[in-house]
Write an enzyme that holds these catalytic residues in place. Structure first.
Site, short mmCIF file in Angstrom:
data_model
loop_
_atom_site.label_atom_id
_atom_site.label_comp_id
_atom_site.label_asym_id
_atom_site.label_seq_id
_atom_site.Cartn_x
_atom_site.Cartn_y
_atom_site.Cartn_z
N ALA A 215 -8.23 -26.56 -29.77
CA ALA A 215 -7.36 -27.70 -30.06
C ALA A 215 -8.23 -28.79 -30.65
CB ALA A 215 -6.71 -28.18 -28.77
N GLY B 146 -8.34 -23.48 -27.34
CA GLY B 146 -6.99 -23.23 -27.84
C GLY B 146 -6.95 -22.10 -28.87
N GLU C 126 -6.73 -19.05 -26.85
CA GLU C 126 -5.39 -19.03 -26.25
C GLU C 126 -4.33 -18.64 -27.28
OE1 GLU C 126 -6.02 -23.05 -24.67
OE2 GLU C 126 -5.43 -22.27 -22.72
N GLU D 14 -13.56 -25.39 -22.53
CA GLU D 14 -13.01 -26.69 -22.14
C GLU D 14 -13.81 -27.36 -21.03
OE1 GLU D 14 -11.23 -23.94 -22.64
OE2 GLU D 14 -9.40 -24.40 -23.76
C1 HXC Z 1 -12.06 -31.02 -33.66
C2 HXC Z 1 -13.75 -29.64 -34.40
C3 HXC Z 1 -13.51 -28.72 -33.36
C4 HXC Z 1 -12.45 -29.02 -32.45
C5 HXC Z 1 -15.15 -27.98 -34.53
N1 HXC Z 1 -14.77 -29.13 -35.11
N2 HXC Z 1 -14.39 -27.71 -33.48
N3 HXC Z 1 -13.04 -30.77 -34.53
N4 HXC Z 1 -11.76 -30.17 -32.65
N5 HXC Z 1 -12.14 -28.20 -31.45
C6 HXC Z 1 -15.35 -29.79 -36.28
C7 HXC Z 1 -16.69 -30.43 -35.96
O1 HXC Z 1 -16.51 -31.69 -35.39
C8 HXC Z 1 -17.30 -30.51 -37.35
O2 HXC Z 1 -16.73 -31.60 -38.04
C9 HXC Z 1 -16.82 -29.23 -38.01
O3 HXC Z 1 -15.67 -28.82 -37.28
C10 HXC Z 1 -17.84 -28.12 -37.96
O4 HXC Z 1 -18.24 -27.94 -36.63
P1 HXC Z 1 -19.78 -27.98 -36.17
O5 HXC Z 1 -19.81 -28.29 -34.74
O6 HXC Z 1 -20.57 -28.83 -37.06
O7 HXC Z 1 -20.19 -26.45 -36.43
P2 HXC Z 1 -21.26 -25.57 -35.61
O8 HXC Z 1 -22.49 -26.37 -35.34
O9 HXC Z 1 -21.37 -24.29 -36.38
O10 HXC Z 1 -20.58 -25.27 -34.20
C11 HXC Z 1 -19.40 -24.52 -34.11
C12 HXC Z 1 -18.78 -24.65 -32.69
C13 HXC Z 1 -18.59 -26.16 -32.36
C14 HXC Z 1 -19.67 -23.98 -31.68
C15 HXC Z 1 -17.43 -23.90 -32.74
O11 HXC Z 1 -17.92 -26.78 -33.45
C16 HXC Z 1 -17.84 -26.39 -31.10
O12 HXC Z 1 -18.36 -26.25 -30.02
N6 HXC Z 1 -16.57 -26.79 -31.23
C17 HXC Z 1 -15.73 -27.16 -30.14
C18 HXC Z 1 -15.30 -25.96 -29.37
C19 HXC Z 1 -14.43 -26.34 -28.18
O13 HXC Z 1 -14.87 -27.05 -27.28
N7 HXC Z 1 -13.18 -25.91 -28.19
C20 HXC Z 1 -12.25 -26.21 -27.14
C21 HXC Z 1 -11.51 -27.44 -27.52
S1 HXC Z 1 -10.51 -27.98 -26.18
P3 HXC Z 1 -17.63 -32.72 -38.77
O14 HXC Z 1 -16.62 -33.68 -39.30
O15 HXC Z 1 -18.54 -33.27 -37.74
O16 HXC Z 1 -18.35 -31.94 -39.84
C22 HXC Z 1 -9.17 -27.02 -26.26
C23 HXC Z 1 -8.14 -27.35 -25.23
C24 HXC Z 1 -7.03 -26.40 -25.30
O17 HXC Z 1 -9.03 -26.18 -27.07
C25 HXC Z 1 -5.91 -26.90 -24.50
C26 HXC Z 1 -4.64 -26.25 -24.81
C27 HXC Z 1 -4.40 -25.92 -26.23
#
Ligand code: HXC
Length: 260
Positions: free
Chosen positions: A68, A111, A114, A134
């Site tokens: 998400a 997400g 999911e 998360e």
């Molecule tokens: C918003 C996101 C994002 C996310 C990545 N990006 N994931 N933006 N929400 N979930 C954005 C980053 O901010 C970045 O933008 C660009 O995408 C590239 O990501 P990087 O981090 O620079 O890439 P990398 O170093 O290769 O790392 C990849 C990654 C990392 C390991 C996937 O991006 C990451 O950990 N993302 C978050 C994963 C996460 O926590 N997901 C769960 C979310 S909570 P910029 O602008 O900086 O270039 C969730 C709750 C669900 O899903 C609840 C119900 C639906």
């Protein structure tokens, strides 16, 4: 109107497969609310479209979806998150009648994992990585992650994934039962399309009944589920396609489904 979509690319193949590509590359397909709205609209239309028999949802080589949209939700107050029941619209995908296949390469996190699990089956590329991270950002899965993971991979692995946030590779997820098939990355989408095309070539009402029966296993006791399946099985005998399918077998010819 498909040309107005901002976050999805959509096409229907000659095999009657609706192919939906998540298309928000700058954010690794992070699933903002607008994207989910588009996805719901498109899959609803495809569910009703006679030219579509099955759907495939895919992302890019790098990411199916990284979760998400963290930036979109981070400052929301509890009153809004709870009051508007944030993420409730996501569940729509799991209510579609036609088969849905997730073709996953790269990250399927939070997400994203999911969303993949809400599809009927997951085909993964060798380099795909699944996870529920998360916990690392101070929250927990909110769209069925804690529930669907336990049902597919068991409590111990689900606990490990949800409580540590560590990612798990495609091969391990295949062994654990989350994934139906692992392919070399470039063959993930072709194989998903092949399977979807096969399902789309079969009798629509029979495929829908079969999906409903398998899904009942998630919701009911074994006794109730077996009874539900038996009733649906009996019901297939009221269709022309059951008569056609079994006649075709007896006559050593290919069936011509009436309802597809
Ligand atoms: C918003 C996101 C994002 C996310 C990545 N990006 N994931 N933006 N929400 N979930 C954005 C980053 O901010 C970045 O933008 C660009 O995408 C590239 O990501 P990087 O981090 O620079 O890439 P990398 O170093 O290769 O790392 C990849 C990654 C990392 C390991 C996937 O991006 C990451 O950990 N993302 C978050 C994963 C996460 O926590 N997901 C769960 C979310 S909570 P910029 O602008 O900086 O270039 C969730 C709750 C669900 O899903 C609840 C119900 C639906």
């Amino acid at each position: 109107d498909v040309s107005k979509l901002e976050y999805l690319k959509v096409e229907v193949t000659p095999e009657k497969v609706g192919l939906i590509t998540l298309n928000r590359p700058k954010a690794l397909n992070a699933l903002c609310e607008e994207l989910i709205e588009e996805l719901n609209m498109v899959t609803r239309d495809m569910d009703e479209d006679d030219d579509v028999g099955a759907m495939v949802i895919t992302g890019s080589d790098r990411a199916f979806a990284a979760g998400a949209d963290i930036k979109q939700m981070k400052d929301r107050p509890f009153s809004e998150v709870s009051g508007r029941n944030m993420f409730a619209p996501w569940a729509e995908l799991s209510r579609r009648r036609k088969p849905t296949v997730a073709a996953v390469n790269g990250f399927a996190l939070g997400g994203g994992c999911e969303l993949a699990m809400m599809c009927d089956m997951i085909i993964a590329g060798e380099t795909a990585q699944f996870g529920q991270p998360e916990i690392l950002i101070g929250t927990i899965p909110g769209c069925g992650g804690t529930q669907r993971l336990v049902r597919s991979v068991g409590k111990s692995k689900a606990m490990m994934m949800c409580l540590t946030g560590e990612r798990v590779g495609a091969q391990e997820m295949l062994t654990a039962g989350l994934v139906a098939k692992v392919m070399p990355a470039e063959e993930t989408l072709p194989e998903a399309l092949r399977l979807a095309g096969k399902m789309a070539s079969l009798s629509r009402p029979i495929v829908a009944a079969c999906k409903e029966a398998v899904n009942a296993a998630y919701e009911t006791t074994l006794d109730q589920g077996v009874l539900f399946e038996r009733r649906l099985f009996h019901a297939t005998f009221a269709t022309e396609d059951q008569k056609e399918g079994m006649s075709a077998f007896s006559e050593k010819r290919a069936p011509e489904w009436r309802h597809r």
